[in-house]
Enzyme design. Sequence first.
Site, short mmCIF file in Angstrom:
data_model
loop_
_atom_site.label_atom_id
_atom_site.label_comp_id
_atom_site.label_asym_id
_atom_site.label_seq_id
_atom_site.Cartn_x
_atom_site.Cartn_y
_atom_site.Cartn_z
CB VAL A 57 -0.96 -0.02 1.22
CG1 VAL A 57 -0.20 0.10 2.53
CG2 VAL A 57 -2.02 1.02 1.12
CB CYS A 58 1.81 3.94 -1.85
SG CYS A 58 0.86 4.04 -3.39
NE ARG A 59 -2.03 11.69 -0.65
CZ ARG A 59 -2.53 12.35 -1.69
NH1 ARG A 59 -2.10 12.12 -2.92
NH2 ARG A 59 -3.46 13.26 -1.51
N GLY A 61 -1.89 4.24 -4.71
CA GLY A 61 -1.76 2.98 -5.45
C GLY A 61 -0.68 2.94 -6.51
CG MET A 85 -2.10 4.11 3.44
SD MET A 85 -2.78 2.78 4.49
CE MET A 85 -3.29 3.71 5.94
#
Length: 107
Positions: A57-59, A61, A85
């Site tokens: 996961v990141c902010r 995708g 996220m």
Amino acid sequence: MEIADVPAVLPEDAVLLDVREQDEWDAGHAPGALHIPMSEIGARLDEVPNDVQLYVVCRAGGRSARVTQYLNENGWEAVNVEGGMQHWDAHGRPLEGGVDGMEPEVI
């Protein structure tokens, strides 16, 4: 993988790998997540478990999609969490962290 398909409570054989930068992590992150920024992933591969399902996961995708591809090409079983996220938070999933006493948030 959509956030709705990620178990709310990860089983013992799964890890949520957060590849955001330190300031993003500090502002708010998923409880129990493993934090290795995308910029450090190559140097820290020994910290990435290879015997579990990885949810990356990141902010939003994009970074996690690149890390997922890299990990899968190098022997890991990883899936990208679409929407990152931002979707985690929008779906009411828990956050912890926060800076200077502030409520945790996704930045």
